[in-house]
Design an enzyme around this catalytic site. Structure first.
Site, PDB file in Angstrom:
ATOM      1  N   LYS A  37       0.911  -1.199  -0.040  1.00 15.77           N
ATOM      2  CA  LYS A  37       0.123  -0.071  -0.002  1.00 15.77           C
ATOM      3  C   LYS A  37       1.033   1.102  -0.140  1.00 15.77           C
ATOM      4  CE  LYS A  37      -4.356   1.335   2.375  1.00 15.77           C
ATOM      5  NZ  LYS A  37      -5.234   1.544   1.197  1.00 15.77           N
TER       6      LYS A  37
HETATM    7  N1  PPE Z   1      -7.934  -1.872  -3.047  1.00 19.48           N
HETATM    8  C1  PPE Z   1      -7.155  -0.630  -2.952  1.00 19.48           C
HETATM    9  C2  PPE Z   1      -6.492  -0.067  -4.006  1.00 19.48           C
HETATM   10  C3  PPE Z   1      -7.422   0.054  -1.871  1.00 19.48           C
HETATM   11  O1  PPE Z   1      -6.908   1.303  -1.317  1.00 19.48           O
HETATM   12  C4  PPE Z   1      -8.018  -0.318  -0.439  1.00 19.48           C
HETATM   13  C5  PPE Z   1      -8.308   0.087   0.959  1.00 19.48           C
HETATM   14  C6  PPE Z   1      -8.692  -1.782  -0.899  1.00 19.48           C
HETATM   15  C7  PPE Z   1      -8.394  -2.445  -1.954  1.00 19.48           C
HETATM   16  C8  PPE Z   1      -9.118  -2.600   0.443  1.00 19.48           C
HETATM   17  O2  PPE Z   1      -8.313  -2.917   1.511  1.00 19.48           O
HETATM   18  P1  PPE Z   1      -8.890  -3.092   2.855  1.00 19.48           P
HETATM   19  O3  PPE Z   1      -9.198  -1.719   3.502  1.00 19.48           O
HETATM   20  O4  PPE Z   1      -7.746  -3.683   3.580  1.00 19.48           O
HETATM   21  O5  PPE Z   1     -10.102  -3.855   2.896  1.00 19.48           O
HETATM   22  N2  PPE Z   1      -8.436   1.475   0.554  1.00 19.48           N
HETATM   23  C9  PPE Z   1      -8.038   2.394   1.823  1.00 19.48           C
HETATM   24  C10 PPE Z   1      -8.014   3.877   1.441  1.00 19.48           C
HETATM   25  C11 PPE Z   1      -9.021   4.699   1.141  1.00 19.48           C
HETATM   26  C12 PPE Z   1      -8.664   6.263   0.866  1.00 19.48           C
HETATM   27  O6  PPE Z   1      -9.467   6.750   0.356  1.00 19.48           O
HETATM   28  O7  PPE Z   1      -7.596   6.588   1.552  1.00 19.48           O
HETATM   29  C13 PPE Z   1      -9.258   2.091   2.863  1.00 19.48           C
HETATM   30  O8  PPE Z   1     -10.441   1.696   2.657  1.00 19.48           O
HETATM   31  O9  PPE Z   1      -8.932   2.613   4.091  1.00 19.48           O
END
Ligand code: PPE
Length: 307
Positions: free
Chosen positions: A160
């Site tokens: 990330k």
């Molecule tokens: N894909 C991406 C690209 C992504 O950024 C997130 C989280 C996910 C999948 C889902 O991952 P998880 O949260 O572990 O289930 N995106 C984060 C950032 C959002 C933002 O705008 O900043 C979040 O959901 O916290």
């Protein structure tokens, strides 16, 4: 536009400082090149008190992201977990979004990062529904992005990484300007990958499908939903699928810490199923919220209580 939400204190490099004083220099390395890693975590008011959802897993992913891109975080995972809990407590929040970030400081210039200082911050603030007030109940309109998701040998999609979000932002802005709520990115081979900040699931004939962990983030909500669904006896396949399979799916939804479990009404103006929230989506969303709120004893170990 209203001001972005704040709280009182931010944890920065080991101390709690006033929100307005948690600043860095414009020559901070990460600002120039995007080499930084971050997390998004939520704390919910659970039945027995405020609890952070899957805290150790998020911290482990922060360290995994750092390892993938070759950054060194000068703390242990336990220290970061403690910093997160301390930051929520000092701000007196019982429900919040949590943003830990490890970034490179201003003591080196250029792309050879040898010797650059890694700094760490943890900010927390109240953050309501990510995709709009009605998104969780009524679903959202999604458009396939003209920008492809990163190839797995470009920016390392299991990390990330700050810089990777340029791709997400371009896709998001493109979708919003065209009148949609969210973008769906395809991988470079043309398979469905993920949303700008969410993983995707589709439902066809009672079975769930989600793309494998190649060009997508290893979402913790994705993992939670897979676990909950399989425990309900549902079949979940991690498999590539195409955008037209989403068009003809019975149901589709996004998962993410911020987006939680958001139904997708339509993709590229093709209504998915009946539109709105499908029955399996509703069942999983209810189970997911029950889990976050500590109402499901079998997933209690996913909660870290503040007190
Ligand atoms: N894909 C991406 C690209 C992504 O950024 C997130 C989280 C996910 C999948 C889902 O991952 P998880 O949260 O572990 O289930 N995106 C984060 C950032 C959002 C933002 O705008 O900043 C979040 O959901 O916290």
């Amino acid at each position: 536009m209203s001001e972005a939400p704040k709280s009182e204190k931010i944890w920065l490099d080991g101390s709690l400082v006033d929100w307005d004083l948690a600043n860095v220099h414009v020559m901070t390395h990460t600002l120039h090149y995007g080499m930084g890693v971050f997390e998004g975590i939520r704390c919910y008011k659970a039945q027995k008190g405020p609890a952070v959802f899957r805290l150790p897993e998020h911290t482990a992913r922060l360290f995994a992201s750092a390892k993938i891109v070759g950054m060194n975080i000068p703390y242990t995972q336990d220290q970061i977990n403690k910093a997160i809990l301390d930051t929520i407590r000092v701000n007196n929040l019982d429900e919040c979004y949590i943003r830990p970030i490890a970034f490179l400081g201003d003591n080196r210039r250029g792309l050879n990062t040898t010797g650059v200082r890694t700094q760490v911050a943890v900010a927390v603030w109240r953050w309501g529904t990510y995709l709009g007030e009605e998104a969780l109940a009524k679903g959202i309109r999604v458009k396939v992005a003209s920008f492809a998701r990163h190839h797995e040998n470009v920016t390392m999609t299991k990390a990330k990484v700050c810089g990777a979000y340029v791709n997400s932002i371009m896709a998001k802005i493109e979708a919003v300007k065209a009148g949609y709520d969210e973008a769906l990115l395809l991988d470079v081979a043309g398979h469905v990958a993920e949303g700008s900040g969410e993983n995707i699931f589709i439902v066809r004939n009672g079975r769930l499908k989600t793309p494998p962990l190649t060009s997508v983030l290893e979402g913790i909500t994705r993992d939670s939903v897979i676990t909950i669904a399989r425990d309900m006896g549902l079949v979940v396949e991690e498999q590539y699928f195409s955008r037209d399979e989403v068009y003809i799916a019975d149901e589709a939804f996004f998962t993410g810490t911020a987006a939680e479990l958001t139904p997708i009404n339509s993709l590229d103006d093709r209504t998915i199923g009946q539109g709105g929230m499908g029955s399996l989506t509703r069942k999983l969303q209810t189970a997911y919220f029950d889990t976050l709120r500590g109402r499901t004893p079998e997933y209690e170990n996913w909660l870290t209580y503040l007190a």
